[in-house]
Write an enzyme that holds these catalytic residues in place. Structure first.
Site, PDB file in Angstrom:
ATOM      1  CG  ASP A 227      -7.735  -6.536   6.840  1.00 31.69           C
ATOM      2  OD1 ASP A 227      -6.870  -6.217   7.681  1.00 31.69           O
ATOM      3  OD2 ASP A 227      -7.877  -5.930   5.769  1.00 31.69           O
TER       4      ASP A 227
ATOM      5  NE  ARG B 201      -0.156  -8.409   1.923  1.00 31.49           N
ATOM      6  CZ  ARG B 201      -0.845  -7.807   2.879  1.00 31.49           C
ATOM      7  NH1 ARG B 201      -2.000  -8.284   3.288  1.00 31.49           N
ATOM      8  NH2 ARG B 201      -0.365  -6.731   3.465  1.00 31.49           N
TER       9      ARG B 201
ATOM     10  CG  HIS C  85      -7.154  -2.400  10.106  1.00 33.18           C
ATOM     11  ND1 HIS C  85      -5.835  -2.044  10.275  1.00 33.18           N
ATOM     12  CD2 HIS C  85      -7.158  -3.383   9.178  1.00 33.18           C
ATOM     13  CE1 HIS C  85      -5.085  -2.779   9.484  1.00 33.18           C
ATOM     14  NE2 HIS C  85      -5.848  -3.598   8.807  1.00 33.18           N
TER      15      HIS C  85
ATOM     16  CB  CYS D  88       0.470  -6.693  14.137  1.00 37.44           C
ATOM     17  SG  CYS D  88       1.564  -5.278  14.054  1.00 37.44           S
TER      18      CYS D  88
ATOM     19  CB  SER E  87      -0.629  -3.706   7.926  1.00 36.62           C
ATOM     20  OG  SER E  87      -1.643  -2.784   7.631  1.00 36.62           O
TER      21      SER E  87
ATOM     22  CE1 TYR F 197       0.413  -5.795  -2.049  1.00 33.36           C
ATOM     23  CE2 TYR F 197      -0.759  -3.841  -1.271  1.00 33.36           C
ATOM     24  CZ  TYR F 197      -0.238  -5.088  -1.040  1.00 33.36           C
ATOM     25  OH  TYR F 197      -0.374  -5.668   0.196  1.00 33.36           O
TER      26      TYR F 197
ATOM     27  NE  ARG G 189      -2.316  -1.149   3.598  1.00 39.59           N
ATOM     28  CZ  ARG G 189      -1.732  -0.338   4.459  1.00 39.59           C
ATOM     29  NH1 ARG G 189      -1.759   0.967   4.267  1.00 39.59           N
ATOM     30  NH2 ARG G 189      -1.146  -0.794   5.537  1.00 39.59           N
TER      31      ARG G 189
ATOM     32  CE  LYS H 254      -6.127  -3.129   4.505  1.00 40.42           C
ATOM     33  NZ  LYS H 254      -6.379  -3.587   5.860  1.00 40.42           N
TER      34      LYS H 254
HETATM   35  C1  OXD Z   1      -3.101  -4.281   5.388  1.00 42.34           C
HETATM   36  C2  OXD Z   1      -3.777  -5.407   4.743  1.00 42.34           C
HETATM   37  O1  OXD Z   1      -2.149  -3.730   4.817  1.00 42.34           O
HETATM   38  O2  OXD Z   1      -4.690  -5.949   5.367  1.00 42.34           O
HETATM   39  O3  OXD Z   1      -3.525  -3.913   6.493  1.00 42.34           O
HETATM   40  O4  OXD Z   1      -3.436  -5.766   3.603  1.00 42.34           O
HETATM   41 MN    MN Z   2      -5.282  -4.874   7.142  1.00 45.09          MN
END
Ligand code: OXD
Ligand code: MN
Length: 586
Positions: A279, A373, A228, A252, A250, A199, A71, A208
């Site tokens: 998410d 991913r 989130h 974590c 993100s 991406y 991102r 998002k």
């Molecule tokens: C992020 C995702 O970047 O979920 O938070 O991809």
């Molecule tokens: Mn996320």
């Protein structure tokens, strides 16, 4: 495909075609026949690579441009009439100015290409929480990912034909020119425009962009919340189900926590964990004064590196079929995939994420990008909850906030009440990861893990949290956790992964006023005896380190929080008062 009759949709699609000038327009009906034709086409042009059908049925491989791997927060913009509506934490451009700039970039950007029109629903189509979007794109990769991440096609057209509103999402990969990349939200117009990226987080506009940035804006306007957060269900041995939602920045471990497998002794006692989302959560207050959550997504866009049979076997199983892999390492011997941390033999005859020959024995660089991913259907997940499929919303008992902090933050801490919980969320900080462009490992404040995703002024966002609290007669308890505490040698003290359930069970007990706690200036932390540490072999010193709120450390932390608050321009008094109280108690 069902004929679209909604005039607003027809006019908007024409407007986009007039601007981007594609050679043809293809409406995505969601049929397997159409999707299969697109997969075939993408394989023929080299955009996708079909993986080993026996080992990974229905799976495909994709590589992004090397400059387009995460991102891009610097190029993500909230374009409103007035700067103060976007607030100090978002990049802002006046909306007419931004439209003008974007129109120039989009002008003819699809020349010679097909324009795909994807009607999609965030949430189970037609359910109370669901909202519709239409994404227009020139990328087959986007179509195929949206098919996994959202509910697409004819059932959504039926809703549109009944007059449902929709979010207008326009994407063009254009030339994937990093210098001309923009991800722009026009929340006043229900509009998202993204150009020059391919991406996921920048181009799967339901995620998002819609579900969080536009969603949070709508949530404030309409009285709900877009967060989130993962959502999970914990079933106790007596069959009682409780629901938890948790916000982490993100990369974590949200996906790992959402798909948690209980440690052996808790499995033997009869505890079970089910996944609802990994998410994003949309939350509303129910008639009974409780907070209800749904996962608006239909799949997982998870970080591959580090995923293995021990860290997250459910995720690994989820990715065994009908999955798109992006920027991982390819094993050329059997045409499968590999990434750092996967507990399968690393390829000696491989291709790295850049497409270069890669050999685990001789290559020095990583085979997979750290933010590589998988896009996998939620229905594949062995731990998926039945509640995921109904879209009805589950009552949340506990909200968990958490960051990645080597020091300071204790393992778990319960807020005194809702507004104090909002304070705990507002002061969240975490060491940055590879999920966004920029330095990795730097501590940054990331309130409620929403810093990159809140579509409006952070101060107003906190006020919205406080206002939501007033609407609930039976609000969830709020906790802060930190799985990432390190000792003096730099080793993680807490085992994490499945063992995180121990902390969640303490939290659920607290919700019922059961487990013991010590009151600290930060809130309630477990007593040594109230946390289940059976079989962990933690020393008393280690346990103390995990559970202590060190006053000297926190006096320094205070300065960081004050600095963060000073940037936010206006804050609800409840939060400044909580900060003053913390300072006084320290
Ligand atoms: C992020 C995702 O970047 O979920 O938070 O991809
Ligand atoms: Mn996320």
């Amino acid at each position: 495909m069902i004929e679209i009759k909604n005039r607003k949709v027809i006019d908007w699609v024409k407007e986009c075609a007039d601007l981007t000038k594609p050679k043809e327009i293809l409406w995505i009906d969601g049929s397997e026949k159409q999707l299969e034709a697109l997969r075939k086409e993408a394989c023929e042009t080299g955009e996708l690579i079909k993986l080993n059908e026996e080992k990974l049925p229905g799976c495909y491989y994709y590589r992004t441009d090397p400059k387009d791997v995460a991102r891009d927060e610097k190029r993500t913009i909230i374009a409103t009439e007035r700067r103060e509506d976007a607030g100090p934490t978002n990049n802002w451009v006046q909306k007419d100015e931004m439209y003008q700039k974007m129109r120039t970039l989009f002008d003819g950007s699809m020349k010679g290409r097909t324009m795909y029109v994807i009607p999609y629903s965030m949430g189970v189509v037609g359910s109370e929480f669901a909202k519709i979007g239409i994404e227009i794109t020139d990328s087959i990769y986007v179509v195929l990912n949206m098919n996994i991440m959202t509910r697409i096609g004819d059932p959504v057209i039926e809703e549109l034909n009944k007059g449902a509103g929709f979010i207008k999402c326009l994407h063009s990969k254009a030339e994937v020119d990093a210098e001309k990349k923009y991800i722009v939200h026009f929340p006043e117009d229900d509009t998202i425009w993204s150009i020059n990226s391919a991406y996921g987080g920048n181009v799967l506009l339901g995620k998002k962009c819609f579900a969080l940035r536009i969603g949070s804006w709508l949530g404030r306007k309409e009285g709900w919340m877009a967060e989130h957060m993962l959502i999970l269900c914990i079933e106790a041995p007596n069959g009682e189900k409780k629901y938890v939602s948790a916000a982490f920045p993100s990369a974590c471990g949200k996906t790992n926590l959402a798909m948690l497998i209980p440690p052996k002794h808790l499995q033997e006692k009869g505890y079970k964990v089910y996944t609802i989302g990994d998410d994003i959560a949309w939350l509303r207050v129910g008639d009974d004064g409780r907070l209800y959550a749904v996962n608006p997504e239909n799949g997982f866009f998870g970080v591959a590196p580090g995923t293995n049979s021990k860290s997250n076997n459910n995720a690994l199983m989820t990715t065994k079929k009908n999955t798109i892999y992006t920027n991982v390492c390819r094993n050329l011997d059997d045409n499968t995939v590999w990434w750092e941390g996967l507990d399968l033999p690393a390829p000696t005859n491989g291709e790295d994420w850049l497409g270069r020959p890669w050999n685990a024995e001789t290559s020095e660089e990583k085979g997979a990008h750290p933010n590589s991913r998988f896009t996998a259907p939620a229905e594949n997940c062995p731990s998926i909850a039945p509640e995921f499929f109904t879209g009805e919303g589950v009552p949340i008992s506990a909200i968990i906030f958490g960051g990645r902090r080597a020091k300071a933050e204790p393992l778990i801490c319960q807020s005194r009440e809702w507004n104090h919980g909002v304070f705990l969320g507002s002061k969240m900080s975490s060491e940055t990861t590879a999920a966004a462009n920029g330095a990795v490992g730097v501590v940054r404040y990331d309130s409620m893990a929403m810093l990159p995703f809140c579509g409006y002024h952070m101060g107003d966002y906190f006020q919205h949290w406080i206002d939501m609290g007033k609407k609930m007669t039976n609000p969830p308890e709020i906790f802060n956790v930190n799985w990432f505490r390190k000792d003096a040698e730099g080793n993680f003290i807490w085992p994490g992964f499945g063992d995180n359930l121990r902390a969640l069970l303490w939290a659920l007990d607290r919700c019922e006023g059961k487990a013991d706690a010590v009151e600290t200036p930060l809130g309630y932390v477990p007593t040594r005896d109230s946390l289940d540490v059976e079989g962990l072999n933690l020393t008393d010193e280690q346990l103390d380190e995990l559970l202590t709120v060190d006053h000297e450390t926190w006096k320094k932390e205070l300065e960081g929080i004050k600095g963060w608050y000073a940037k936010l321009e206006h804050l609800p008094k409840e939060l400044t008062e909580a900060l003053e109280r913390l300072e006084k108690e320290l």
